[in-house]
Design a protein around this motif. Structure first.
Motif, PDB file in Angstrom:
ATOM      1  N   LEU A 167       3.154   9.240  -2.714  1.00 61.66           N
ATOM      2  CA  LEU A 167       4.484   9.011  -2.164  1.00 61.66           C
ATOM      3  C   LEU A 167       5.071   7.650  -2.524  1.00 61.66           C
ATOM      4  O   LEU A 167       6.240   7.406  -2.238  1.00 61.66           O
ATOM      5  CB  LEU A 167       4.445   9.142  -0.638  1.00 61.66           C
ATOM      6  CG  LEU A 167       3.904  10.468  -0.085  1.00 61.66           C
ATOM      7  CD1 LEU A 167       3.816  10.404   1.430  1.00 61.66           C
ATOM      8  CD2 LEU A 167       4.788  11.635  -0.523  1.00 61.66           C
ATOM      9  N   GLY A 168       4.266   6.762  -3.124  1.00 62.52           N
ATOM     10  CA  GLY A 168       4.739   5.409  -3.411  1.00 62.52           C
ATOM     11  C   GLY A 168       5.853   5.380  -4.437  1.00 62.52           C
ATOM     12  O   GLY A 168       5.784   6.056  -5.467  1.00 62.52           O
ATOM     13  N   ILE A 169       6.887   4.577  -4.176  1.00 61.87           N
ATOM     14  CA  ILE A 169       8.033   4.517  -5.071  1.00 61.87           C
ATOM     15  C   ILE A 169       7.660   3.951  -6.433  1.00 61.87           C
ATOM     16  O   ILE A 169       8.158   4.388  -7.476  1.00 61.87           O
ATOM     17  CB  ILE A 169       9.171   3.699  -4.423  1.00 61.87           C
ATOM     18  CG1 ILE A 169      10.416   3.722  -5.306  1.00 61.87           C
ATOM     19  CG2 ILE A 169       8.719   2.276  -4.136  1.00 61.87           C
ATOM     20  CD1 ILE A 169      11.616   3.066  -4.651  1.00 61.87           C
ATOM     21  N   ILE A 170       6.748   2.969  -6.453  1.00 59.26           N
ATOM     22  CA  ILE A 170       6.330   2.394  -7.733  1.00 59.26           C
ATOM     23  C   ILE A 170       5.509   3.395  -8.527  1.00 59.26           C
ATOM     24  O   ILE A 170       5.681   3.528  -9.754  1.00 59.26           O
ATOM     25  CB  ILE A 170       5.544   1.087  -7.491  1.00 59.26           C
ATOM     26  CG1 ILE A 170       6.464   0.037  -6.877  1.00 59.26           C
ATOM     27  CG2 ILE A 170       4.946   0.570  -8.795  1.00 59.26           C
ATOM     28  CD1 ILE A 170       5.785  -1.280  -6.594  1.00 59.26           C
ATOM     29  N   SER A 171       4.630   4.134  -7.865  1.00 55.58           N
ATOM     30  CA  SER A 171       3.832   5.147  -8.554  1.00 55.58           C
ATOM     31  C   SER A 171       4.717   6.243  -9.128  1.00 55.58           C
ATOM     32  O   SER A 171       4.524   6.705 -10.267  1.00 55.58           O
ATOM     33  CB  SER A 171       2.810   5.747  -7.585  1.00 55.58           C
ATOM     34  OG  SER A 171       1.886   4.772  -7.137  1.00 55.58           O
ATOM     35  N   GLN A 172       5.720   6.689  -8.374  1.00 54.79           N
ATOM     36  CA  GLN A 172       6.625   7.729  -8.863  1.00 54.79           C
ATOM     37  C   GLN A 172       7.463   7.234 -10.034  1.00 54.79           C
ATOM     38  O   GLN A 172       7.680   7.966 -11.008  1.00 54.79           O
ATOM     39  CB  GLN A 172       7.522   8.201  -7.727  1.00 54.79           C
ATOM     40  CG  GLN A 172       6.791   8.959  -6.623  1.00 54.79           C
ATOM     41  CD  GLN A 172       7.728   9.434  -5.530  1.00 54.79           C
ATOM     42  OE1 GLN A 172       8.919   9.163  -5.564  1.00 54.79           O
ATOM     43  NE2 GLN A 172       7.178  10.142  -4.555  1.00 54.79           N
ATOM     44  N   LEU A 173       7.936   5.984  -9.943  1.00 52.15           N
ATOM     45  CA  LEU A 173       8.720   5.426 -11.040  1.00 52.15           C
ATOM     46  C   LEU A 173       7.871   5.291 -12.297  1.00 52.15           C
ATOM     47  O   LEU A 173       8.322   5.621 -13.405  1.00 52.15           O
ATOM     48  CB  LEU A 173       9.279   4.061 -10.624  1.00 52.15           C
ATOM     49  CG  LEU A 173      10.119   3.322 -11.665  1.00 52.15           C
ATOM     50  CD1 LEU A 173      11.349   4.140 -12.035  1.00 52.15           C
ATOM     51  CD2 LEU A 173      10.518   1.941 -11.151  1.00 52.15           C
ATOM     52  N   LEU A 174       6.641   4.812 -12.147  1.00 47.64           N
ATOM     53  CA  LEU A 174       5.747   4.667 -13.290  1.00 47.64           C
ATOM     54  C   LEU A 174       5.432   6.019 -13.923  1.00 47.64           C
ATOM     55  O   LEU A 174       5.404   6.152 -15.161  1.00 47.64           O
ATOM     56  CB  LEU A 174       4.454   3.973 -12.843  1.00 47.64           C
ATOM     57  CG  LEU A 174       3.410   3.711 -13.938  1.00 47.64           C
ATOM     58  CD1 LEU A 174       3.952   2.737 -14.970  1.00 47.64           C
ATOM     59  CD2 LEU A 174       2.122   3.156 -13.314  1.00 47.64           C
ATOM     60  N   GLU A 175       5.227   7.021 -13.091  1.00 43.62           N
ATOM     61  CA  GLU A 175       4.922   8.351 -13.614  1.00 43.62           C
ATOM     62  C   GLU A 175       6.127   8.938 -14.348  1.00 43.62           C
ATOM     63  O   GLU A 175       5.974   9.598 -15.384  1.00 43.62           O
ATOM     64  CB  GLU A 175       4.493   9.279 -12.481  1.00 43.62           C
ATOM     65  CG  GLU A 175       4.043  10.656 -12.959  1.00 43.62           C
ATOM     66  CD  GLU A 175       3.582  11.535 -11.817  1.00 43.62           C
ATOM     67  OE1 GLU A 175       3.011  12.606 -12.091  1.00 43.62           O
ATOM     68  OE2 GLU A 175       3.787  11.155 -10.653  1.00 43.62           O
ATOM     69  N   SER A 176       7.333   8.703 -13.844  1.00 40.31           N
ATOM     70  CA  SER A 176       8.524   9.230 -14.509  1.00 40.31           C
ATOM     71  C   SER A 176       8.779   8.558 -15.853  1.00 40.31           C
ATOM     72  O   SER A 176       9.339   9.165 -16.768  1.00 40.31           O
ATOM     73  CB  SER A 176       9.739   9.055 -13.601  1.00 40.31           C
ATOM     74  OG  SER A 176      10.011   7.676 -13.390  1.00 40.31           O
ATOM     75  N   LEU A 177       8.338   7.288 -15.991  1.00 38.61           N
ATOM     76  CA  LEU A 177       8.572   6.572 -17.238  1.00 38.61           C
ATOM     77  C   LEU A 177       7.465   6.790 -18.261  1.00 38.61           C
ATOM     78  O   LEU A 177       7.738   6.857 -19.467  1.00 38.61           O
ATOM     79  CB  LEU A 177       8.701   5.064 -16.951  1.00 38.61           C
ATOM     80  CG  LEU A 177       9.924   4.615 -16.146  1.00 38.61           C
ATOM     81  CD1 LEU A 177       9.851   3.132 -15.861  1.00 38.61           C
ATOM     82  CD2 LEU A 177      11.209   4.955 -16.890  1.00 38.61           C
ATOM     83  N   THR A 178       6.215   6.892 -17.794  1.00 36.35           N
ATOM     84  CA  THR A 178       5.079   6.968 -18.723  1.00 36.35           C
ATOM     85  C   THR A 178       4.330   8.288 -18.660  1.00 36.35           C
ATOM     86  O   THR A 178       3.542   8.588 -19.560  1.00 36.35           O
ATOM     87  CB  THR A 178       4.097   5.821 -18.438  1.00 36.35           C
ATOM     88  OG1 THR A 178       3.530   5.990 -17.125  1.00 36.35           O
ATOM     89  CG2 THR A 178       4.797   4.472 -18.504  1.00 36.35           C
ATOM     90  N   GLY A 179       4.551   9.070 -17.612  1.00 36.97           N
ATOM     91  CA  GLY A 179       3.790  10.301 -17.448  1.00 36.97           C
ATOM     92  C   GLY A 179       2.382  10.080 -16.952  1.00 36.97           C
ATOM     93  O   GLY A 179       1.587  11.023 -16.878  1.00 36.97           O
ATOM     94  N   GLN A 214       0.842  -1.210   0.000  1.00 40.89           N
ATOM     95  CA  GLN A 214       0.000   0.000   0.000  1.00 40.89           C
ATOM     96  C   GLN A 214       0.872   1.252   0.000  1.00 40.89           C
ATOM     97  O   GLN A 214       0.564   2.230  -0.708  1.00 40.89           O
ATOM     98  CB  GLN A 214      -0.911  -0.017   1.225  1.00 40.89           C
ATOM     99  CG  GLN A 214      -1.935   1.123   1.237  1.00 40.89           C
ATOM    100  CD  GLN A 214      -2.833   1.059   2.450  1.00 40.89           C
ATOM    101  OE1 GLN A 214      -2.410   0.615   3.520  1.00 40.89           O
ATOM    102  NE2 GLN A 214      -4.077   1.491   2.299  1.00 40.89           N
ATOM    103  N   TRP A 215       1.965   1.234   0.753  1.00 40.62           N
ATOM    104  CA  TRP A 215       2.884   2.381   0.761  1.00 40.62           C
ATOM    105  C   TRP A 215       3.597   2.518  -0.592  1.00 40.62           C
ATOM    106  O   TRP A 215       3.743   3.623  -1.108  1.00 40.62           O
ATOM    107  CB  TRP A 215       3.913   2.213   1.877  1.00 40.62           C
ATOM    108  CG  TRP A 215       3.330   2.296   3.249  1.00 40.62           C
ATOM    109  CD1 TRP A 215       2.180   2.950   3.611  1.00 40.62           C
ATOM    110  CD2 TRP A 215       3.838   1.694   4.441  1.00 40.62           C
ATOM    111  NE1 TRP A 215       1.941   2.789   4.958  1.00 40.62           N
ATOM    112  CE2 TRP A 215       2.942   2.033   5.498  1.00 40.62           C
ATOM    113  CE3 TRP A 215       4.942   0.907   4.732  1.00 40.62           C
ATOM    114  CZ2 TRP A 215       3.144   1.605   6.808  1.00 40.62           C
ATOM    115  CZ3 TRP A 215       5.146   0.486   6.035  1.00 40.62           C
ATOM    116  CH2 TRP A 215       4.251   0.836   7.057  1.00 40.62           C
ATOM    117  N   MET A 216       4.039   1.396  -1.163  1.00 42.98           N
ATOM    118  CA  MET A 216       4.776   1.468  -2.424  1.00 42.98           C
ATOM    119  C   MET A 216       3.882   1.893  -3.590  1.00 42.98           C
ATOM    120  O   MET A 216       4.354   2.491  -4.550  1.00 42.98           O
ATOM    121  CB  MET A 216       5.430   0.124  -2.728  1.00 42.98           C
ATOM    122  CG  MET A 216       6.569  -0.237  -1.789  1.00 42.98           C
ATOM    123  SD  MET A 216       7.587  -1.606  -2.398  1.00 42.98           S
ATOM    124  CE  MET A 216       6.375  -2.912  -2.500  1.00 42.98           C
TER     125      MET A 216
END
Length: 301
Positions: free
Chosen positions: A139-151, A132-134
């Motif tokens: 703040l989730g690291i997976i959400s931030q990584l996905l947003e940086s790669l796909t917008g 749930q945190w990721m």
């Protein structure tokens, strides 16, 4: 020379062995009767009563079952659960099979196997909190990584379309290591001569996997599928921690609805009816799977 009674190597039971055996299994039998048999019998009885815990159960016959047949929330929860089970079983078993084959081909290290099975040993509540945190949209690291790669920023547990796939992903991550170790153990029972014969016949690696490995693994794969189906139908902890059945009942699996009826509305009679219906459904699914897949047969001679 005849063996004397009670001598070493004699297979005749000695006096007192029966009492000792019953003494040794008595704790297990008592636990089964107290924590399984008796609650099951009481649950079956409560399913035919109106029981709200503060008042004695009142026999109502098939009233709960008639209510169940017309309960739209129950049928919606059942469909949501079936969707979750389908994703968990298909994705989980395929990934477990792939991991087991990689382990079998590349390494047989007990350390690697221990690391792979580690998620299975983690509490479901802890696993749900970590994921749930990721997957947190802010703040989730997976959400931030996905947003940086796909917008694109996904809500995961907060989106009606992504809630069940996200829950299934957590369930698969938690159980695939255990399933992979089971399949890995099955791979070790296949004789090397089978693959040697396949290579002599000119079969490729993929052909041997499809025509030799998978058929010979059938009993293990059936067991893994059955265990995964039963465990997925009983999912509760990760749903309770992450989505609480939301948003808009998109992840309201059957166990959540049973919990809400029993401990939220204190309608234990109706909750027992739904639990018994799920129990019968799981028995039917399990026996059907075992019959269709011939789980008690093997192609090894």
């Amino acid at each position: 020379m005849a063996t004397a009674p009670g001598a070493l190597g004699s297979s005749a039971p000695r006096r007192g062995d029966g009492r000792l055996a019953w003494l040794l299994i008595a704790p297990a039998v008592a636990g089964f009767l107290v924590f399984f048999a008796w609650p099951t019998v009481r649950g079956v009885y409560y399913s035919f009563t109106s029981f709200r815990i503060l008042t004695p159960p009142r026999w109502t016959g098939l009233a709960n079952w008639r209510e169940l047949s017309g309960d739209s929330v129950f049928w919606h929860s059942l469909l949501v659960t079936v969707y979750f089970v389908a994703l968990s079983v298909v994705v989980g078993v395929l990934l477990s099979l792939l991991i087991a084959v990689v382990l079998h081909r590349l390494t047989r290290s007990t350390v690697v196997r221990g690391l792979i099975i580690l998620p299975f040993l983690i509490s479901g509540v802890v696993a749900a909190l970590v994921w749930q945190w990721m997957l947190d949209p802010q703040l989730g690291i997976i959400s931030q990584l996905l947003e940086s790669l796909t917008g694109v920023r996904l809500l995961f547990f907060g989106d009606s379309d992504w809630a069940i796939p996200s829950l299934a992903a957590v369930s698969v991550w938690k159980s695939m290591g255990y399933n992979a170790v089971l399949i890995f153990a099955g791979l070790q029972t296949i004789p090397a001569s089978v693959y040697e014969a396949g290579r002599l016949d000119g079969a490729s690696g993929f052909q041997m996997f499809r025509r030799l490995t998978v058929p010979l693994l059938r009993p293990i794969l059936v067991m893994v599928v059955i265990l995964t189906v039963i465990g997925s139908f009983q999912v509760f902890d990760i749903v309770s921690v992450t989505t609480q059945g939301g948003p808009a009942n998109a992840s309201n699996v059957l166990q959540m609805y049973i919990y809400e009826k029993g401990f939220g509305e204190l309608d234990f009679g109706y909750a027992s009816t739904m639990s018994l219906a799920l129990f019968v459904l799981l028995i039917a699914i399990t026996f059907t799977q075992m019959r269709l897949a011939r789980a008690n047969e093997t192609d090894l001679s």
